[in-house]
Design a protein around this motif. Structure first.
Motif, PDB file in Angstrom:
ATOM      1  N   GLY A 151      -9.006   4.190  -3.346  1.00 26.87           N
ATOM      2  CA  GLY A 151      -8.450   3.165  -4.226  1.00 26.87           C
ATOM      3  C   GLY A 151      -8.748   1.766  -3.737  1.00 26.87           C
ATOM      4  N   SER A 152      -7.829   0.860  -3.990  1.00 23.49           N
ATOM      5  CA  SER A 152      -8.003  -0.536  -3.589  1.00 23.49           C
ATOM      6  C   SER A 152      -7.775  -0.680  -2.094  1.00 23.49           C
ATOM      7  N   ASP A 174      -4.872   4.301  -1.971  1.00 25.78           N
ATOM      8  CA  ASP A 174      -4.987   2.895  -1.592  1.00 25.78           C
ATOM      9  C   ASP A 174      -4.944   2.757  -0.083  1.00 25.78           C
ATOM     10  N   VAL A 180       0.857  -1.187   0.000  1.00 25.13           N
ATOM     11  CA  VAL A 180       0.000   0.000   0.000  1.00 25.13           C
ATOM     12  C   VAL A 180       0.893   1.237   0.000  1.00 25.13           C
ATOM     13  N   LEU A 199     -10.268   6.800   1.933  1.00 25.79           N
ATOM     14  CA  LEU A 199     -10.022   5.687   1.005  1.00 25.79           C
ATOM     15  C   LEU A 199     -10.720   5.936  -0.328  1.00 25.79           C
TER      16      LEU A 199
END
Length: 475
Positions: A383-384, A246, A241, A381
């Motif tokens: 992103g992934s 992310d 990360v 948050l």
């Protein structure tokens, strides 16, 4: 081989990896916590003995010379040492709640918010600022005898290398004295907390992280060792990360939510912290909630259930747990993310004679999931999302978390903090390792659309219940 050392709150681990990031072996030893009336302490000698024991066992079992080693460990708390690195008193854990009255006072008089606006750190009772101020009032002799107020990994680094002075890194120093813009201590914050006379206790900051050679205890003499980052940013590295937006959810004793960012926003509700990393300009917006798996441990112990039964228990109760709700704020020091509420306590709602242990367990896991969603949203948050920690050993709980969070989860297995510590050490020493291969997820778990929709409504109800609980905590 490459060795990562992770000095956790209740478990000390050492893991060996080959050059491609494959885990070759792990050794672990438990360490105790002394809990008394809101105070939570640890025996530093016991922690060091556990570190040496796991390293000796690991290097005896896994063949091959140690190329280098990286050290990480629990953050916050106060670990007072003398000039030789010897304990002055037992370590005070990040879980300690004795300084909550000071935090309450600083919340009321504006000190708390001022510190956040300067450093991005929302203090909580178990972080060094309140604890040092508490010690200054109640145990001044301990501070007089101490040469430094370090963090867990720093104490271990000094022991393993025989370093002549205490040193920390920018990640551990981030709470609450570090100015993330200058990457130096903010002496104005030290003064605000009434600690100018104790300024000498703040350890030097290794930027980049400090390195040294092992003295021969635990690791072969001459082994290259790096000190840091602490466990939260180490896990982010170990999970890959690093791209802005992310995130990582660590389902461990502490339920930690981290989002990589290059932006420093000191507005909004003061909560969590910005963790500086070994890469200037790269930060982690962290929302480390106080209780993760510790809440589940309490419920399992109270109901007489075993950890091995968790998957079956989660399957035995439906989503919503037959109306049972758990606000999982079990820590004696209240909560610190995504808000600070020292007086907050756990609540069990909707329980009746027909409620089963499975209902209580599932409601607890759902409550922890709602707390994680709250933290991740507050951390920004976009992103992934990767997930790791002891809680991810339960496939049923990982599936539940994917549903509650409403997003796919990249499950990273193994000793993620130790892996990140090695990657940090390799970067510091200029050893080329393939970070993508080292951080490849074991699998990706997708949410079920119907359950995710159900939990989206449950999350809104959770926030309403939490608002009422916070009001009661302030009375």
């Amino acid at each position: 081989m490459y060795v990562g050392i992770d000095v956790g709150t209740s478990m000390v681990k050492a893991a060996a990896f080959d050059r491609d990031g494959r885990e070759l072996g792990v050794e672990a030893r438990p360490v105790g916590l002394d809990l008394r009336g809101g105070a939570v302490e640890q025996d530093m000698a016991e922690v060091c003995a556990a570190v040496v024991a796991v390293l000796e066992a690991l290097t005896a079992r896994v063949p091959g010379p140690v190329e280098l080693a990286g050290l990480t460990g629990q953050g916050d708390g106060v670990w007072l040492v003398d000039a030789a690195g010897r304990p002055v008193r037992p370590a005070i854990s990040w879980m300690d709640g004795r300084a909550h009255e000071l935090v309450d006072q600083w919340l009321a008089d504006g000190t708390f918010e001022t510190v956040f606006r300067r450093t991005g750190s929302a203090m909580f009772p178990g972080c060094p600022g309140p604890l040092l101020a508490w010690l200054d009032r109640h145990e001044p002799d301990a501070l007089r005898r101490a040469a430094a107020a370090v963090y867990c990994k720093d104490m271990v680094f000094q022991r393993l290398t025989g370093a002549g002075r205490a040193v920390t890194d920018v990640s551990d120093a981030s709470m609450p004295f570090l100015d993330p813009r200058t990457r130096r201590y903010d002496n104005g914050v030290v003064e605000l907390l009434g600690l100018t006379g104790r300024r000498r206790l703040l350890p030097a900051i290794g930027d980049p992280i400090a390195t040294g050679e092992a003295s021969g205890e635990g690791l072969p003499a001459g082994t290259r060792l790096s000190n840091g980052p602490y466990d939260l940013p180490a896990c982010a590295l170990g999970a890959g990360v690093t791209a802005p937006g992310d995130g990582l959810l660590i389902v461990g004793t502490c339920l930690a939510s981290l989002v990589a960012t290059t932006e420093l926003d000191l507005g909004g509700e003061p909560a969590g912290l910005y963790i500086s990393t070994d890469r200037p300009g790269r930060l982690l917006r962290a929302m480390p909630a106080m209780v993760g798996t510790a809440a589940l441990d309490w419920v399992l112990r109270t109901t007489g259930a075993r950890h091995e039964e968790l998957d079956d228990l989660l399957t035995a109760a439906p989503p919503g747990a037959h109306g049972v709700r758990v606000l999982p704020y079990f820590a004696p020091s209240g909560e610190r993310a995504p808000f600070v509420e020292p007086g907050l306590r756990a609540e069990l709602l909707g329980v009746c004679l027909e409620s089963t242990p499975a209902d209580l367990v599932r409601a607890t896991c759902e409550g922890i999931g709602y707390a994680a969603r709250h933290c991740l949203e507050a951390a920004g948050l976009t992103g992934s999302l990767a997930v790791c920690g002891g809680g991810t050993r339960s496939p049923a709980w990982v599936g539940l978390l994917a549903d509650v969070l409403g997003r796919p989860l990249r499950v990273v297995e193994g000793e993620v903090g130790a892996r990140g510590a090695v990657l940090a050490a390799a970067e510091r020493y200029g050893v080329p390792l393939d970070a993508a291969a080292w951080t490849e997820p074991a699998r990706t778990v997708e949410p079920d659309p119907d359950r995710a929709a159900c939990y989206a409504k449950g999350y809104e109800e959770h926030l309403e219940l939490l608002a009422g609980a916070r009001e009661r905590a302030r009375r």
